[in-house]
Write a protein that holds these residues in place. Structure first.
Motif, mmCIF file in Angstrom:
data_model
loop_
_atom_site.group_PDB
_atom_site.id
_atom_site.type_symbol
_atom_site.label_atom_id
_atom_site.label_comp_id
_atom_site.label_asym_id
_atom_site.label_seq_id
_atom_site.Cartn_x
_atom_site.Cartn_y
_atom_site.Cartn_z
ATOM 1 N N ASP A 173 37.072 -27.679 5.364
ATOM 2 C CA ASP A 173 38.078 -28.750 5.435
ATOM 3 C C ASP A 173 39.397 -28.230 6.001
ATOM 4 O O ASP A 173 40.050 -28.898 6.819
ATOM 5 C CB ASP A 173 38.291 -29.355 4.045
ATOM 6 N N GLU A 174 39.820 -27.050 5.566
ATOM 7 C CA GLU A 174 41.064 -26.490 6.068
ATOM 8 C C GLU A 174 40.965 -26.146 7.553
ATOM 9 O O GLU A 174 41.930 -26.356 8.314
ATOM 10 C CB GLU A 174 41.436 -25.252 5.262
ATOM 11 N N ALA A 175 39.817 -25.635 7.981
ATOM 12 C CA ALA A 175 39.647 -25.316 9.401
ATOM 13 C C ALA A 175 39.675 -26.583 10.250
ATOM 14 O O ALA A 175 40.260 -26.601 11.347
ATOM 15 C CB ALA A 175 38.339 -24.556 9.611
ATOM 16 N N TRP A 176 39.099 -27.659 9.741
ATOM 17 C CA TRP A 176 39.099 -28.910 10.490
ATOM 18 C C TRP A 176 40.508 -29.508 10.556
ATOM 19 O O TRP A 176 40.931 -30.004 11.609
ATOM 20 C CB TRP A 176 38.131 -29.887 9.844
ATOM 21 N N ALA A 177 41.233 -29.456 9.444
ATOM 22 C CA ALA A 177 42.600 -29.972 9.442
ATOM 23 C C ALA A 177 43.482 -29.177 10.394
ATOM 24 O O ALA A 177 44.305 -29.744 11.132
ATOM 25 C CB ALA A 177 43.157 -29.940 8.026
ATOM 26 N N GLU A 178 43.345 -27.866 10.408
ATOM 27 C CA GLU A 178 44.130 -27.033 11.318
ATOM 28 C C GLU A 178 43.761 -27.317 12.769
ATOM 29 O O GLU A 178 44.640 -27.347 13.656
ATOM 30 C CB GLU A 178 43.913 -25.553 10.990
ATOM 31 N N GLN A 194 22.468 -20.592 -0.078
ATOM 32 C CA GLN A 194 23.069 -21.803 -0.642
ATOM 33 C C GLN A 194 24.376 -22.149 0.051
ATOM 34 O O GLN A 194 24.660 -23.323 0.325
ATOM 35 C CB GLN A 194 23.291 -21.617 -2.139
ATOM 36 N N ILE A 195 25.190 -21.149 0.353
ATOM 37 C CA ILE A 195 26.474 -21.408 1.011
ATOM 38 C C ILE A 195 26.258 -21.954 2.419
ATOM 39 O O ILE A 195 26.907 -22.914 2.843
ATOM 40 C CB ILE A 195 27.326 -20.127 1.018
ATOM 41 N N ARG A 196 25.337 -21.344 3.172
ATOM 42 C CA ARG A 196 25.074 -21.839 4.532
ATOM 43 C C ARG A 196 24.536 -23.266 4.505
ATOM 44 O O ARG A 196 24.954 -24.114 5.297
ATOM 45 C CB ARG A 196 24.088 -20.907 5.233
ATOM 46 N N ASP A 197 23.620 -23.542 3.598
ATOM 47 C CA ASP A 197 23.087 -24.900 3.498
ATOM 48 C C ASP A 197 24.176 -25.887 3.082
ATOM 49 O O ASP A 197 24.221 -27.022 3.588
ATOM 50 C CB ASP A 197 21.928 -24.939 2.495
ATOM 51 N N ALA A 198 25.037 -25.475 2.163
ATOM 52 C CA ALA A 198 26.121 -26.361 1.727
ATOM 53 C C ALA A 198 27.093 -26.644 2.865
ATOM 54 O O ALA A 198 27.584 -27.775 3.010
ATOM 55 C CB ALA A 198 26.853 -25.736 0.546
ATOM 56 N N GLU A 257 27.976 -34.606 6.528
ATOM 57 C CA GLU A 257 28.387 -35.769 5.735
ATOM 58 C C GLU A 257 29.856 -36.135 5.915
ATOM 59 O O GLU A 257 30.247 -37.255 5.569
ATOM 60 C CB GLU A 257 28.116 -35.505 4.255
ATOM 61 N N THR A 258 30.677 -35.235 6.432
ATOM 62 C CA THR A 258 32.118 -35.512 6.515
ATOM 63 C C THR A 258 32.608 -35.432 7.959
ATOM 64 O O THR A 258 32.576 -36.423 8.685
ATOM 65 C CB THR A 258 32.883 -34.532 5.614
ATOM 66 N N ILE A 259 33.027 -34.259 8.376
ATOM 67 C CA ILE A 259 33.672 -34.143 9.678
ATOM 68 C C ILE A 259 32.694 -34.334 10.831
ATOM 69 O O ILE A 259 33.117 -34.654 11.948
ATOM 70 C CB ILE A 259 34.374 -32.777 9.814
ATOM 71 N N GLY A 260 31.407 -34.148 10.590
ATOM 72 C CA GLY A 260 30.438 -34.349 11.667
ATOM 73 C C GLY A 260 30.370 -35.783 12.137
ATOM 74 O O GLY A 260 29.905 -36.063 13.254
ATOM 75 N N LYS A 261 30.807 -36.731 11.324
ATOM 76 C CA LYS A 261 30.804 -38.141 11.698
ATOM 77 C C LYS A 261 32.057 -38.548 12.467
ATOM 78 O O LYS A 261 32.145 -39.694 12.916
ATOM 79 C CB LYS A 261 30.672 -39.002 10.442
ATOM 80 N N SER A 262 33.004 -37.664 12.585
ATOM 81 C CA SER A 262 34.229 -37.980 13.296
ATOM 82 C C SER A 262 33.967 -38.043 14.799
ATOM 83 O O SER A 262 33.236 -37.203 15.339
ATOM 84 C CB SER A 262 35.304 -36.924 12.999
ATOM 85 N N SER A 297 26.379 -26.686 6.118
ATOM 86 C CA SER A 297 25.713 -27.603 7.050
ATOM 87 C C SER A 297 25.725 -29.031 6.515
ATOM 88 O O SER A 297 26.018 -29.986 7.254
ATOM 89 C CB SER A 297 24.275 -27.139 7.290
ATOM 90 N N THR A 298 25.409 -29.190 5.232
ATOM 91 C CA THR A 298 25.409 -30.532 4.639
ATOM 92 C C THR A 298 26.804 -31.135 4.606
ATOM 93 O O THR A 298 26.989 -32.327 4.907
ATOM 94 C CB THR A 298 24.822 -30.459 3.221
ATOM 95 N N HIS A 299 27.797 -30.321 4.270
ATOM 96 C CA HIS A 299 29.169 -30.828 4.181
ATOM 97 C C HIS A 299 29.675 -31.270 5.553
ATOM 98 O O HIS A 299 30.343 -32.314 5.675
ATOM 99 C CB HIS A 299 30.077 -29.742 3.606
ATOM 100 N N ILE A 300 29.358 -30.508 6.589
ATOM 101 C CA ILE A 300 29.786 -30.900 7.936
ATOM 102 C C ILE A 300 29.103 -32.197 8.362
ATOM 103 O O ILE A 300 29.726 -33.093 8.941
ATOM 104 C CB ILE A 300 29.492 -29.758 8.933
#
Length: 394
Positions: A330-335, A279-283, A290-295, A285-288
């Motif tokens: 999110d924190e890793a992307w911001a850093e 569940q964590i790995r799938d979450a 839907e959010t930072i992957g579109k950057s 992948s989905t979070h990336i």
């Protein structure tokens, strides 16, 4: 032919004076169609018969009938044939002979035989190539194909020989898992059986030393021997032998129940942990996605973000929930953005920069290897793998 008389009028000769050998048939209707139009008839007297009637009477039996116009539905006669010849009579038994097999016409000389079409889809892919198919390749390519086919047949034979052994080993592993047997316990049982079958006194002694503790435990569990820690109380009279036997049996049953409960708990915990990691790995992948992957900067900064994430996992440990994993992403992307900055804007009139020549090596570089060195863990290629390795304790 009639001759003019003295008055200038034409007179017809008598029928007996007509030369029948020189008289020709009147023009047929077909001749009139393609030839010149007939001329007007010659004037005759009222008392004498007309020339047409005389000729018709003289040649009544020898007149050739006019050739009728060809029927549009009938084939035209071939060259060299007599148009007056009647068509050959058709045998009633031959009627419809040409229609008996309209799909199999006679082969025309010089026409190549039709080649069978290639099968569509996956039909025939599991079959070996035929000699005709191999003949289309060069001699070297044909040898390579034959070598591959030979290696494949050898591998198939080896797999068939090992299939029985693999099935037996799979059954043994299933039996061990079903009865909660560890590898060490199974090895001890095999060793005890081999020592017993050997008949060697030294090995028989090893058999006794290995089996005797197991035999005593089995006796105490079944009420056939007093437990060793209760033997002194039985000898002193503080406890009867029957009570000691019953207590030994009860303690063994309680130990078995406790072991089974512990095993069930461990299995449930392992299943839940596996599901949580998935569940964590799938979450992640989905979070990336839907959010930072579109950057627009994600493709450029993805490698840096992986290294930042590795540092966070090493410092904080693996995330324990889906929300923790999303927060870490999110924190890793911001850093990463703070360290690398945004993508610089392209100039309005970019000037092409000449390529920088790569430095030539002073010595040959070692050949690259795809497999990692022994004991060295390969570098993860995605953030999901980093978190997955942390969850698995690697």
């Amino acid at each position: 032919m009639p001759q003019p008389d003295e008055t200038g009028e034409l007179t017809a000769p008598t029928p007996s004076a007509l030369p029948t050998d020189d008289i020709q048939a009147p023009p047929s209707s077909a001749d009139q169609d393609i030839g010149t139009p007939p001329s007007d008839p010659e004037p005759t007297t009222d008392d004498d018969p007309t020339l047409e009637s005389l000729i018709s009477d003289a040649l009544n039996a020898d007149t050739v009938p006019a050739t009728p116009d060809p029927d549009p539905g009938q084939p035209a006669p071939s060259e060299g044939s007599d148009p007056e010849d009647p068509p050959a009579a058709q045998d009633p038994g031959d009627k419809g002979e040409a229609d008996d097999d309209p799909k199999d016409p006679e082969p025309v000389s010089g026409t190549p035989e039709p080649t069978p079409s290639e099968p569509e889809g996956d039909e025939g892919l599991d079959q070996d190539p035929t000699d005709d198919e191999l003949s289309k390749y060069s001699a070297r390519a044909k040898k390579r194909i034959e070598k591959l086919l030979s290696d494949r047949n050898t591998a198939r034979a080896e797999v068939a020989d090992l299939q029985t052994d693999a099935d037996q080993y799979r059954q043994m592993r299933g039996y061990m898992e079903q009865n909660n047997l560890e590898d060490r316990e199974v090895a001890d049982l095999f060793r005890a059986g081999a020592d017993l079958k050997s008949g060697d006194p030294a090995r028989l002694a090893n058999f006794i030393a290995l089996v005797e503790p197991l035999l005593n435990t089995a006796k105490e569990a079944t009420g056939r021997a007093v437990p060793q820690d209760l033997a002194a109380q039985v000898q002193s009279g503080e406890m009867t032998e029957a009570a000691a036997l019953q207590l030994g049996t009860a303690r063994h049953q309680a130990a078995i129940a406790q072991m089974q409960a512990r095993t069930a708990t461990e299995q449930t915990t392992a299943a839940q942990a596996t599901e949580a990691r998935t569940q964590i790995r799938d979450a992640v992948s989905t979070h990336i996605a839907e959010t930072i992957g579109k950057s627009p900067d994600y493709a450029r900064l993805q490698g840096v973000m992986h290294r930042v994430s590795q540092g966070m996992v090493a410092e904080r440990g693996a995330p324990q929930s889906v929300e923790d994993a999303k927060r870490m992403v999110d924190e890793a992307w911001a850093e990463t953005q703070r360290l690398m900055g945004p993508t610089p804007a392209a100039p309005s009139d970019p000037t092409p920069t000449p390529p920088t020549p790569e430095p030539k090596p002073t010595r040959p570089a070692p050949a690259p290897t795809s497999a990692p060195r022994s004991g060295v863990k390969p570098e993860p290629t995605s953030l999901e793998q980093i978190i997955g390795d942390a969850l698995n304790g690697r």
